[in-house]
Scaffold this motif. Structure first.
Motif, PDB file in Angstrom:
ATOM      1  N   PRO A 140      11.634  19.420 -61.373  1.00  0.00           N
ATOM      2  CA  PRO A 140      11.539  18.171 -60.555  1.00  0.00           C
ATOM      3  C   PRO A 140      10.681  18.274 -59.498  1.00  0.00           C
ATOM      4  O   PRO A 140      10.219  19.269 -59.073  1.00  0.00           O
ATOM      5  N   ARG A 141       9.966  17.092 -59.073  1.00  0.00           N
ATOM      6  CA  ARG A 141       9.100  17.044 -58.080  1.00  0.00           C
ATOM      7  C   ARG A 141       7.629  17.727 -58.393  1.00  0.00           C
ATOM      8  O   ARG A 141       6.978  18.022 -57.500  1.00  0.00           O
ATOM      9  N   THR A 142       7.432  18.240 -59.662  1.00  0.00           N
ATOM     10  CA  THR A 142       6.125  18.483 -60.032  1.00  0.00           C
ATOM     11  C   THR A 142       5.250  17.286 -60.413  1.00  0.00           C
ATOM     12  O   THR A 142       5.755  16.333 -60.920  1.00  0.00           O
ATOM     13  N   ARG A 143       3.738  17.790 -60.538  1.00  0.00           N
ATOM     14  CA  ARG A 143       3.079  16.625 -61.349  1.00  0.00           C
ATOM     15  C   ARG A 143       3.496  16.553 -62.691  1.00  0.00           C
ATOM     16  O   ARG A 143       3.499  15.303 -63.183  1.00  0.00           O
ATOM     17  N   LEU A 144       3.834  17.381 -63.396  1.00  0.00           N
ATOM     18  CA  LEU A 144       4.440  17.187 -64.867  1.00  0.00           C
ATOM     19  C   LEU A 144       5.360  16.388 -64.753  1.00  0.00           C
ATOM     20  O   LEU A 144       5.639  15.494 -65.652  1.00  0.00           O
ATOM     21  N   ALA A 145       6.426  16.526 -63.942  1.00  0.00           N
ATOM     22  CA  ALA A 145       7.861  15.799 -63.886  1.00  0.00           C
ATOM     23  C   ALA A 145       7.328  14.375 -63.547  1.00  0.00           C
ATOM     24  O   ALA A 145       7.802  13.240 -64.199  1.00  0.00           O
ATOM     25  N   ARG A 146       6.398  13.970 -62.596  1.00  0.00           N
ATOM     26  CA  ARG A 146       5.699  12.486 -62.424  1.00  0.00           C
ATOM     27  C   ARG A 146       5.211  12.144 -63.727  1.00  0.00           C
ATOM     28  O   ARG A 146       5.350  10.853 -63.995  1.00  0.00           O
ATOM     29  N   ILE A 147       4.568  12.808 -64.212  1.00  0.00           N
ATOM     30  CA  ILE A 147       3.895  12.317 -65.654  1.00  0.00           C
ATOM     31  C   ILE A 147       4.689  11.958 -66.814  1.00  0.00           C
ATOM     32  O   ILE A 147       4.613  10.799 -67.477  1.00  0.00           O
ATOM     33  N   VAL A 148       5.780  12.847 -67.059  1.00  0.00           N
ATOM     34  CA  VAL A 148       6.684  12.679 -68.066  1.00  0.00           C
ATOM     35  C   VAL A 148       7.829  11.815 -67.838  1.00  0.00           C
ATOM     36  O   VAL A 148       8.259  11.283 -68.829  1.00  0.00           O
ATOM     37  N   ASP A 149       8.348  11.821 -66.763  1.00  0.00           N
ATOM     38  CA  ASP A 149       9.251  10.637 -66.135  1.00  0.00           C
ATOM     39  C   ASP A 149      10.412  11.153 -66.925  1.00  0.00           C
ATOM     40  O   ASP A 149      11.384  10.322 -67.197  1.00  0.00           O
ATOM     41  N   HIS A 150      10.880  12.395 -67.427  1.00  0.00           N
ATOM     42  CA  HIS A 150      12.254  12.872 -67.873  1.00  0.00           C
ATOM     43  C   HIS A 150      12.435  14.403 -67.577  1.00  0.00           C
ATOM     44  O   HIS A 150      11.371  15.117 -67.321  1.00  0.00           O
ATOM     45  N   ALA A 151      13.437  14.579 -67.261  1.00  0.00           N
ATOM     46  CA  ALA A 151      14.001  15.985 -66.702  1.00  0.00           C
ATOM     47  C   ALA A 151      14.057  16.966 -67.849  1.00  0.00           C
ATOM     48  O   ALA A 151      13.816  18.151 -67.697  1.00  0.00           O
ATOM     49  N   GLU A 152      13.978  16.569 -69.087  1.00  0.00           N
ATOM     50  CA  GLU A 152      13.820  17.307 -70.379  1.00  0.00           C
ATOM     51  C   GLU A 152      13.027  16.616 -71.535  1.00  0.00           C
ATOM     52  O   GLU A 152      13.346  15.536 -71.598  1.00  0.00           O
ATOM     53  N   ILE A 153      12.046  17.300 -72.050  1.00  0.00           N
ATOM     54  CA  ILE A 153      11.611  16.753 -73.176  1.00  0.00           C
ATOM     55  C   ILE A 153      11.520  17.823 -74.365  1.00  0.00           C
ATOM     56  O   ILE A 153      11.486  18.995 -74.259  1.00  0.00           O
ATOM     57  N   GLU A 154      11.144  17.307 -75.504  1.00  0.00           N
ATOM     58  CA  GLU A 154      11.203  17.953 -76.833  1.00  0.00           C
ATOM     59  C   GLU A 154       9.628  18.204 -76.953  1.00  0.00           C
ATOM     60  O   GLU A 154       8.811  17.422 -76.812  1.00  0.00           O
ATOM     61  N   VAL A 155       9.484  19.647 -77.412  1.00  0.00           N
ATOM     62  CA  VAL A 155       8.138  20.059 -77.553  1.00  0.00           C
ATOM     63  C   VAL A 155       7.872  20.901 -79.029  1.00  0.00           C
ATOM     64  O   VAL A 155       9.066  21.378 -79.437  1.00  0.00           O
ATOM     65  N   ASN A 156       6.772  20.923 -79.572  1.00  0.00           N
ATOM     66  CA  ASN A 156       6.456  21.958 -80.572  1.00  0.00           C
ATOM     67  C   ASN A 156       6.211  23.364 -80.021  1.00  0.00           C
ATOM     68  O   ASN A 156       6.126  23.566 -78.592  1.00  0.00           O
ATOM     69  N   SER A 157       6.163  24.341 -80.729  1.00  0.00           N
ATOM     70  CA  SER A 157       6.024  25.651 -80.415  1.00  0.00           C
ATOM     71  C   SER A 157       5.509  26.540 -81.460  1.00  0.00           C
ATOM     72  O   SER A 157       5.753  26.880 -82.549  1.00  0.00           O
ATOM     73  N   THR A 158       4.301  27.132 -81.088  1.00  0.00           N
ATOM     74  CA  THR A 158       3.482  28.294 -81.910  1.00  0.00           C
ATOM     75  C   THR A 158       2.510  28.982 -81.226  1.00  0.00           C
ATOM     76  O   THR A 158       1.527  28.988 -81.017  1.00  0.00           O
ATOM     77  N   HIS A 159       3.476  29.894 -80.499  1.00  0.00           N
ATOM     78  CA  HIS A 159       2.720  31.163 -79.896  1.00  0.00           C
ATOM     79  C   HIS A 159       3.800  32.268 -79.878  1.00  0.00           C
ATOM     80  O   HIS A 159       4.827  32.229 -79.886  1.00  0.00           O
ATOM     81  N   HIS A 160       2.868  33.511 -79.449  1.00  0.00           N
ATOM     82  CA  HIS A 160       3.680  34.463 -79.553  1.00  0.00           C
ATOM     83  C   HIS A 160       3.541  35.316 -77.953  1.00  0.00           C
ATOM     84  O   HIS A 160       4.574  36.232 -77.969  1.00  0.00           O
TER      85      HIS A 160
END
Ligand SMILES: NCCCC(=O)O
Length: 247
Positions: A168-188
């Motif tokens: 909460p209260r981060t720039r990302l939170a202001r941008i996406v406007d959701h507390a949780e989002i679904e993402v892809n994942s391709t990293h080790h």
């Protein structure tokens, strides 16, 4: 509007985004060293209103590149940051170094930070950004995070792999406007710790850091997932916010 449409680029206030490239020594495309970048990075940026330009790994050209562009996107790829750059002793056997790429990207990011030019880091680009900002990395998630999720999904990358909790209260939170989002994942690998002035803006259910940002900067943000695939509306919102910040 279709990507590739001339209208996408006919904006008199065109916003030019410099993208970093991956590099291969030989094989596949050419027996000589070659650069590589997935086309959807460029297409997603164009859809977000940016004009993408790719930046070859010429460290001596960094100042000229930064004069040319309005923001930089540090991309992911098949590389890892040298652990000696974040003070780790020893190197996990899975770590793949591309010193030319890393030297160039660090110079580019440091130059952009000095100018307070907007920076977006994606996947390996976020990891590079974290190290440039004084942070450290997990060298191999399966060996360092007990009970970790599968962060290298075996399903298509335009599909979600897991959720992330947005701080909460981060720039990302202001941008996406959701507390949780679904993402892809391709990293080790993943960010292990953040440097001074940097904050975590997203976390996976297993505790793996999924996003970072530097609040004091105009726009300095990284995500561990790949928004260029457009898994959810949050991805397009993030790319639009980045391009907007470059105006
Ligand atoms: N370190 C490279 C970025 C992708 C990965 O972590 O696998």
């Amino acid at each position: 509007m279709a990507s590739g449409s001339p209208e996408l680029y006919r904006n008199p206030m065109s916003i030019t985004i410099g993208l970093t490239l991956d590099a291969e020594e030989a094989g596949g495309y050419s027996a000589l060293p070659w650069y590589a970048l997935r086309k959807n990075y460029c297409e997603a940026l164009a859809q977000a209103g940016g004009t993408p330009v790719c930046l070859p790994h010429h460290a001596e050209a960094v100042a000229a590149y930064l004069d040319l562009v309005d923001g930089i996107l540090v991309t992911g790829g098949a590389f890892d940051v040298d652990p000696s750059l974040f003070g780790a002793e020893g190197r996990h056997r899975s770590v793949v170094l591309k010193p030319g790429r890393t030297t160039f990207e660090l110079a580019l990011v440091n130059g952009a930070l000095e100018r307070d030019m907007p920076i977006l880091g994606i996947c390996g680009g976020q990891q590079l950004l974290a190290v440039a900002l004084g942070g450290s990395l997990i060298q191999h998630i399966p060996d360092e995070v007990p009970g970790a999720l599968a962060h290298e999904q075996d399903t298509p990358r335009h599909q979600p792999a897991h959720g992330v909790r947005v701080t909460p209260r981060t720039r990302l939170a202001r941008i996406v406007d959701h507390a949780e989002i679904e993402v892809n994942s391709t990293h080790h690998q993943a960010v292990k710790s953040v440097g001074p002035g940097c904050v975590v803006n997203a976390v996976a259910p297993d505790g793996v850091i999924e996003g970072i940002e530097m609040p004091a900067k105009r726009f300095c943000l990284g995500v561990q997932w790949h928004p260029e695939y457009g898994v959810s509306p949050a991805d397009a919102a993030l790319l639009r916010a980045f391009v907007e910040s470059c105006k």
